[in-house]
Design a protein around this motif. Structure first.
Motif, PDB file in Angstrom:
ATOM      1  N   THR A   1      40.836  33.600  26.954  1.00  0.00           N
ATOM      2  CA  THR A   1      41.685  34.764  26.707  1.00  0.00           C
ATOM      3  C   THR A   1      41.849  35.568  27.994  1.00  0.00           C
ATOM      4  N   THR A   2      42.891  36.367  28.017  1.00  0.00           N
ATOM      5  CA  THR A   2      43.195  37.142  29.221  1.00  0.00           C
ATOM      6  C   THR A   2      42.457  38.465  29.211  1.00  0.00           C
ATOM      7  N   THR A   3      41.638  38.679  30.223  1.00  0.00           N
ATOM      8  CA  THR A   3      40.932  39.950  30.384  1.00  0.00           C
ATOM      9  C   THR A   3      41.103  40.396  31.833  1.00  0.00           C
ATOM     10  N   ILE A   4      42.073  41.287  32.048  1.00  0.00           N
ATOM     11  CA  ILE A   4      42.375  41.728  33.397  1.00  0.00           C
ATOM     12  C   ILE A   4      41.312  42.695  33.881  1.00  0.00           C
ATOM     13  N   ARG A   5      40.789  42.445  35.059  1.00  0.00           N
ATOM     14  CA  ARG A   5      39.783  43.326  35.652  1.00  0.00           C
ATOM     15  C   ARG A   5      40.343  44.014  36.879  1.00  0.00           C
ATOM     16  N   GLY A   6      39.658  45.078  37.325  1.00  0.00           N
ATOM     17  CA  GLY A   6      40.131  45.821  38.483  1.00  0.00           C
ATOM     18  C   GLY A   6      40.872  47.080  38.058  1.00  0.00           C
ATOM     19  N   VAL A   7      41.092  47.969  39.013  1.00  0.00           N
ATOM     20  CA  VAL A   7      41.727  49.260  38.730  1.00  0.00           C
ATOM     21  C   VAL A   7      42.944  49.425  39.621  1.00  0.00           C
ATOM     22  N   GLY A   8      44.032  49.964  39.031  1.00  0.00           N
ATOM     23  CA  GLY A   8      45.230  50.270  39.807  1.00  0.00           C
ATOM     24  C   GLY A   8      45.801  49.039  40.477  1.00  0.00           C
ATOM     25  N   TRP A   9      46.328  49.239  41.684  1.00  0.00           N
ATOM     26  CA  TRP A   9      46.921  48.129  42.422  1.00  0.00           C
ATOM     27  C   TRP A   9      45.981  47.645  43.525  1.00  0.00           C
ATOM     28  N   SER A  10      44.694  47.554  43.208  1.00  0.00           N
ATOM     29  CA  SER A  10      43.721  47.041  44.167  1.00  0.00           C
ATOM     30  C   SER A  10      43.864  45.526  44.266  1.00  0.00           C
ATOM     31  N   TRP A  11      43.276  44.934  45.333  1.00  0.00           N
ATOM     32  CA  TRP A  11      43.330  43.484  45.488  1.00  0.00           C
ATOM     33  C   TRP A  11      42.621  42.779  44.345  1.00  0.00           C
ATOM     34  N   GLY A  12      41.546  43.404  43.850  1.00  0.00           N
ATOM     35  CA  GLY A  12      40.841  42.823  42.713  1.00  0.00           C
ATOM     36  C   GLY A  12      41.724  42.736  41.486  1.00  0.00           C
ATOM     37  N   PHE A  13      42.505  43.788  41.247  1.00  0.00           N
ATOM     38  CA  PHE A  13      43.411  43.807  40.097  1.00  0.00           C
ATOM     39  C   PHE A  13      44.520  42.760  40.260  1.00  0.00           C
ATOM     40  N   ILE A  14      45.128  42.718  41.452  1.00  0.00           N
ATOM     41  CA  ILE A  14      46.215  41.757  41.693  1.00  0.00           C
ATOM     42  C   ILE A  14      45.703  40.313  41.573  1.00  0.00           C
ATOM     43  N   GLY A  15      44.516  40.072  42.144  1.00  0.00           N
ATOM     44  CA  GLY A  15      43.936  38.733  42.051  1.00  0.00           C
ATOM     45  C   GLY A  15      43.633  38.349  40.617  1.00  0.00           C
ATOM     46  N   SER A  16      43.152  39.314  39.830  1.00  0.00           N
ATOM     47  CA  SER A  16      42.847  39.044  38.425  1.00  0.00           C
ATOM     48  C   SER A  16      44.121  38.726  37.638  1.00  0.00           C
ATOM     49  N   VAL A  17      45.201  39.472  37.936  1.00  0.00           N
ATOM     50  CA  VAL A  17      46.485  39.227  37.251  1.00  0.00           C
ATOM     51  C   VAL A  17      46.993  37.823  37.561  1.00  0.00           C
TER      52      VAL A  17
END
Length: 329
Positions: free
Chosen positions: A176-192
């Motif tokens: 299942t999809t569980t997006i991690r990270g906050v805002g437009w951080s690299w962690g968030f973009i990579g998770s997406v």
């Protein structure tokens, strides 16, 4: 101007027909959202007298736009949607407004859809152009065989196969999809990107076959045209013939097909979202149907219709920019 007026008229007619249909269809469901919500409140142990239940029923009916006759409900629905884009509160996530839930989900769906469609369109047409220009090559026959295998497979079947292969057999991706990270951080973009790869791959694998086969057929037809034979007799190279004579003549029908196929691709993206539990409009619609959430279902589908119709209109209006013959009509 006549072309523009014709397309805008069709655009408005599609939207009006679509939101009218989506207003009436949920009312065929065997679920009364007000009674369902009252039942949920009472099942949680809340005690209310009959007068309080009746008053709450009246308030909820007004909030969900269910007071009055069906015609007056429809008139109120059109007025609220067209003037204020207000679909009321969600039943499943009361009292969160439907508009807020859709605003959170719509970017996910369009991010997945647009990236998948763009990749499939570019890759499919490039391979179709090459295999159509060089049909006797062994690689062309292999690519055609791959396209013929993937093209007839429904979206949900391929999504299930990919999910089983890469989430159970080889645990490369999560189930299942569980997006991690906050805002437009690299962690968030990579998770997406990481969580979108498998859903996007299922859409690309199905749709690229259509683009490749149709482009191959167009290219093979044009290769036998007199102007191409004349260019070949003049001694022009195959690359120049393809880029200067074949590609411009095949792009227009492919762009027109893209406008016609967007609706089907959007429905495929929604099915894929449900399979992968992707946080887009498809998951919202699935939740709305299961819980009889009229407002959420109406809002999600209405805005999806508007968005797809707008994309189709933009693709359609781009045709005169590519082909001057359309501008002269």
């Amino acid at each position: 101007m006549k072309f523009l007026i014709s397309r805008l008229t069709s655009y408005l007619a599609v939207i009006l027909f679509g939101i009218t249909a989506i207003f009436f269809i949920p009312r065929l469901l065997p679920v009364n959202p007000v009674e369902a919500m009252l039942g949920r409140i009472l099942s949680q142990g809340a005690y209310m007298q009959q007068e309080q239940v009746s008053a709450l029923r009246e308030v909820l009916s007004d909030a969900f736009g269910l007071n009055g006759s069906l015609a007056s409900q429809y008139a109120g629905f059109l007025r609220r949607v067209l003037l204020t884009q207000d679909f009321g509160p969600s039943l499943a996530m009361y009292p969160t407004p439907v508009k807020e839930l859709i605003a959170q989900a719509l970017p996910w769906t369009f991010g997945l859809l647009l990236s998948s469609v763009l990749i499939a369109w570019v890759v499919g047409n490039a391979l179709g152009l090459i295999t159509g220009a060089l049909p006797t090559r062994k690689l062309s026959r292999v690519l055609e065989g791959v396209a013929l295998v993937f093209y007839p497979i429904p979206y949900f079947v391929l999504a299930l196969v990919l999910s089983i292969l890469f989430s159970f057999v080889w645990t490369v991706f999560p189930l299942t999809t569980t997006i991690r990270g906050v805002g437009w951080s690299w962690g968030f973009i990579g998770s997406v990107i990481y969580h979108s790869l498998l859903p996007a791959a299922s859409i690309v694998a199905v749709t690229f076959g259509w683009w490749m086969l149709s482009m191959r057929a167009l290219t093979e037809t044009l290769m036998d045209e007199e102007f191409v034979i004349y260019a070949r007799l003049k001694g022009l190279s195959n690359r120049r013939i393809i880029l200067r004579y074949i590609l411009p003549n095949t792009l227009l029908p492919q762009i027109t097909f893209l406008a016609l196929q967007l609706g089907l691709m959007f429905s495929g993206a929604i099915v894929t979202e449900i399979v992968f539990n992707y946080p887009g409009v498809g998951s919202l619609i699935h939740t709305a149907v299961l819980q009889g959430d009229y407002s959420l279902l109406t809002g999600a589908v209405s805005l999806s219709i508007v968005a797809v119709a707008t994309l189709t209109l933009l693709v359609d209006l781009s045709c005169p920019l590519i082909d001057p013959r359309i501008r002269q009509r």
